[in-house]
Design a protein around this motif. Structure first.
Motif, PDB file in Angstrom:
ATOM      1  N   PRO A 279      27.701  50.084  22.454  1.00 20.47           N
ATOM      2  CA  PRO A 279      28.666  50.290  23.540  1.00 20.47           C
ATOM      3  C   PRO A 279      28.942  48.970  24.257  1.00 20.47           C
ATOM      4  N   ALA A 280      30.204  48.637  24.468  1.00 20.42           N
ATOM      5  CA  ALA A 280      30.553  47.381  25.137  1.00 20.42           C
ATOM      6  C   ALA A 280      31.952  47.500  25.715  1.00 20.42           C
ATOM      7  N   ALA A 281      32.180  46.807  26.828  1.00 22.36           N
ATOM      8  CA  ALA A 281      33.490  46.827  27.472  1.00 22.36           C
ATOM      9  C   ALA A 281      33.680  45.570  28.305  1.00 22.36           C
ATOM     10  N   ALA A 282      34.900  45.032  28.305  1.00 21.22           N
ATOM     11  CA  ALA A 282      35.251  43.910  29.174  1.00 21.22           C
ATOM     12  C   ALA A 282      35.508  44.456  30.582  1.00 21.22           C
ATOM     13  N   LEU A 283      34.813  43.916  31.577  1.00 18.84           N
ATOM     14  CA  LEU A 283      34.896  44.431  32.944  1.00 18.84           C
ATOM     15  C   LEU A 283      35.836  43.630  33.840  1.00 18.84           C
ATOM     16  N   GLY A 284      36.065  42.372  33.510  1.00 16.62           N
ATOM     17  CA  GLY A 284      36.891  41.549  34.380  1.00 16.62           C
ATOM     18  C   GLY A 284      36.707  40.079  34.072  1.00 16.62           C
ATOM     19  N   ARG A 285      36.988  39.251  35.081  1.00 19.10           N
ATOM     20  CA  ARG A 285      37.001  37.801  34.894  1.00 19.10           C
ATOM     21  C   ARG A 285      36.076  37.079  35.859  1.00 19.10           C
ATOM     22  N   LEU A 286      35.615  35.919  35.440  1.00 22.28           N
ATOM     23  CA  LEU A 286      34.894  35.014  36.318  1.00 22.28           C
ATOM     24  C   LEU A 286      35.918  34.234  37.139  1.00 22.28           C
ATOM     25  N   GLU A 287      35.565  33.966  38.396  1.00 25.11           N
ATOM     26  CA  GLU A 287      36.451  33.231  39.283  1.00 25.11           C
ATOM     27  C   GLU A 287      35.699  32.108  39.976  1.00 25.11           C
ATOM     28  N   LYS A 288      36.460  31.150  40.529  1.00 22.33           N
ATOM     29  CA  LYS A 288      35.845  30.096  41.318  1.00 22.33           C
ATOM     30  C   LYS A 288      35.248  30.695  42.592  1.00 22.33           C
ATOM     31  N   GLY A 289      34.252  30.012  43.128  1.00 16.83           N
ATOM     32  CA  GLY A 289      33.635  30.492  44.353  1.00 16.83           C
ATOM     33  C   GLY A 289      32.514  31.468  44.077  1.00 16.83           C
ATOM     34  N   CYS A 290      32.154  32.237  45.108  1.00 20.68           N
ATOM     35  CA  CYS A 290      31.020  33.152  44.964  1.00 20.68           C
ATOM     36  C   CYS A 290      31.384  34.600  45.276  1.00 20.68           C
ATOM     37  N   ALA A 291      32.645  34.903  45.542  1.00 17.00           N
ATOM     38  CA  ALA A 291      33.045  36.272  45.874  1.00 17.00           C
ATOM     39  C   ALA A 291      32.995  37.158  44.636  1.00 17.00           C
ATOM     40  N   ARG A 292      32.449  38.364  44.803  1.00 17.95           N
ATOM     41  CA  ARG A 292      32.422  39.340  43.701  1.00 17.95           C
ATOM     42  C   ARG A 292      33.299  40.513  44.094  1.00 17.95           C
ATOM     43  N   LYS A 293      34.530  40.512  43.601  1.00 13.88           N
ATOM     44  CA  LYS A 293      35.517  41.527  43.964  1.00 13.88           C
ATOM     45  C   LYS A 293      35.415  42.733  43.033  1.00 13.88           C
ATOM     46  N   LEU A 294      35.409  43.921  43.616  1.00  9.65           N
ATOM     47  CA  LEU A 294      35.322  45.166  42.866  1.00  9.65           C
ATOM     48  C   LEU A 294      36.599  45.973  43.095  1.00  9.65           C
ATOM     49  N   HIS A 295      37.310  46.282  42.005  1.00  6.78           N
ATOM     50  CA  HIS A 295      38.533  47.075  42.077  1.00  6.78           C
ATOM     51  C   HIS A 295      38.237  48.506  41.648  1.00  6.78           C
ATOM     52  N   ASN A 296      38.664  49.458  42.455  1.00  6.06           N
ATOM     53  CA  ASN A 296      38.567  50.870  42.098  1.00  6.06           C
ATOM     54  C   ASN A 296      39.940  51.485  42.367  1.00  6.06           C
ATOM     55  N   ARG A 297      40.751  51.496  41.320  1.00  7.36           N
ATOM     56  CA  ARG A 297      42.180  51.833  41.453  1.00  7.36           C
ATOM     57  C   ARG A 297      42.823  50.886  42.480  1.00  7.36           C
ATOM     58  N   GLU A 298      43.345  51.422  43.577  1.00  5.37           N
ATOM     59  CA  GLU A 298      44.032  50.575  44.557  1.00  5.37           C
ATOM     60  C   GLU A 298      43.073  49.938  45.557  1.00  5.37           C
ATOM     61  N   GLU A 299      41.846  50.435  45.608  1.00  6.98           N
ATOM     62  CA  GLU A 299      40.875  49.919  46.575  1.00  6.98           C
ATOM     63  C   GLU A 299      40.222  48.643  46.065  1.00  6.98           C
ATOM     64  N   VAL A 300      40.097  47.649  46.939  1.00  8.56           N
ATOM     65  CA  VAL A 300      39.405  46.404  46.601  1.00  8.56           C
ATOM     66  C   VAL A 300      38.338  46.152  47.668  1.00  8.56           C
ATOM     67  N   ARG A 301      37.107  45.902  47.221  1.00  7.25           N
ATOM     68  CA  ARG A 301      36.055  45.552  48.165  1.00  7.25           C
ATOM     69  C   ARG A 301      35.185  44.471  47.546  1.00  7.25           C
ATOM     70  N   PHE A 302      34.281  43.943  48.343  1.00  5.23           N
ATOM     71  CA  PHE A 302      33.415  42.862  47.879  1.00  5.23           C
ATOM     72  C   PHE A 302      31.983  43.369  47.726  1.00  5.23           C
ATOM     73  N   LEU A 303      31.356  42.940  46.658  1.00 10.03           N
ATOM     74  CA  LEU A 303      29.981  43.350  46.382  1.00 10.03           C
ATOM     75  C   LEU A 303      29.044  42.769  47.431  1.00 10.03           C
ATOM     76  N   GLU A 304      28.182  43.630  47.975  1.00 12.00           N
ATOM     77  CA  GLU A 304      27.199  43.191  48.959  1.00 12.00           C
ATOM     78  C   GLU A 304      25.992  42.586  48.255  1.00 12.00           C
TER      79      GLU A 304
END
Length: 317
Positions: A279-304
């Protein structure tokens, strides 16, 4: 004020990570011996008696994620005052059987009776070397984050073991039997090796704290932020239903049986693994900085920052 002491906050239960690990562990560790010889394949886990199999698998998965093959285990066993020799024999027999199950030699063991513990505690040390040529390249912005294996498998199995009667009243035997079989999916040595062969730049083993902690720690290790689609995360339906019944957050539940990989083309890596039954799946992309953004449909929040593993909270019930 001169002479005053700042009161420090107590650390959360479980593995020490993040700022505490960077400030209070890393500065005191030297991975190279005199002469510059490096020891990359050296790992350690502490385990209570009932946890030793899970901790052993964590060790092996961590080594495989780093591109190493485990060549053997050594153990230091701490026993409470009043422990009997029969307790030691049973502990050693259980450890030997665990090692045998996963084809790992038990190279040495020592035991000590001490007033410093209330129950048997095992310190497991694993050593190994690189399995071959690794495609080691620094992760960089724009690379893909790939999940290998399902999240929260270890935690799901352990919740079933602890809450068997409650779960048997709610779920049918076939459902629970499929959950018990998750244990067989926890070791990921072959999957990690295949990920490296298929072009992974880096691989990280998820364990305590679940996939959220794994994402956070991978970001720390790779010096990167993430932009992740939560809907792409691989999770078994059994995990969802058991966690809903027990009011557990599956994203923070012990995640042995899951890897995170960085690759230039994450979908290609995931497709290669899926063709081989992993089982494997691409979840997203690496970005500059240290923010970890989580998308759940239209909602966007940052990982604590990492929280206590849900298993610790479950123990208090």
């Amino acid at each position: 004020m001169s002479g005053c002491c700042r009161k420090e906050c107590g650390m959360r239960r479980g593995k020490v990570t993040g700022t505490a690990a960077r400030k209070s562990i890393a500065p005191y560790v030297n991975s190279k011996a005199p002469g510059g010889q490096s020891f990359p394949g050296l790992f350690c886990e502490m385990a209570l008696e009932e946890e030793k199999e899970y901790r052993l698998i964590r060790l092996v998965n961590r080594m495989a994620a780093e591109g190493h093959k485990c060549i053997g285990i050594s153990a230091q066993i701490f026993m409470p005052a009043g422990a009997a020799e029969g307790d030691l024999r049973r502990s050693m027999a259980g450890l030997r059987d665990c090692c045998s199950t996963y084809g790992i030699p038990l190279l040495s063991a020592e035991a000590q009776v001490t007033a410093g513990v209330r129950e048997i505690v095992l310190c497991l040390f694993a050593a190994g070397g690189e399995t071959g040529k690794m495609n080691r390249k620094p992760p960089c912005p724009g690379d893909s984050l790939v999940q290998i294996g399902y999240m929260a498998l270890e935690g799901t199995v352990r919740l079933l073991e602890k809450n068997r009667e409650k779960l048997e009243r709610r779920f049918c035997p076939e459902f629970l039997e499929s959950t018990r079989l998750f244990r067989e999916q926890l070791p990921l040595v072959k999957a990690a090796k295949r990920a490296w062969e298929a072009g992974a730049k880096a691989v990280y083993s998820v364990d305590e704290g679940g996939i959220f902690q794994g994402i956070w720690e991978a970001g720390e290790s790779w010096h990167a932020g993430f932009d992740i689609d939560l809907k792409a995360v691989l999770v078994r339906q059994e995990t969802i239903e058991i966690c809903e019944l027990l009011e557990i957050n599956p994203y923070r539940l012990a995640g042995t049986g899951c890897l995170l990989a960085c690759a230039g083309d994450g979908e290609a890596l995931a497709q290669t693994l899926r063709k081989e039954g992993v089982p494997a799946a691409a979840l997203g992309r690496l970005e500059k900085g240290c923010a970890r953004k989580l998308h759940n449909r239209e909602e966007v929040r940052f990982l604590e920052q990492p929280q206590e593993d849900e298993l610790y909270r479950e123990e208090e019930k």
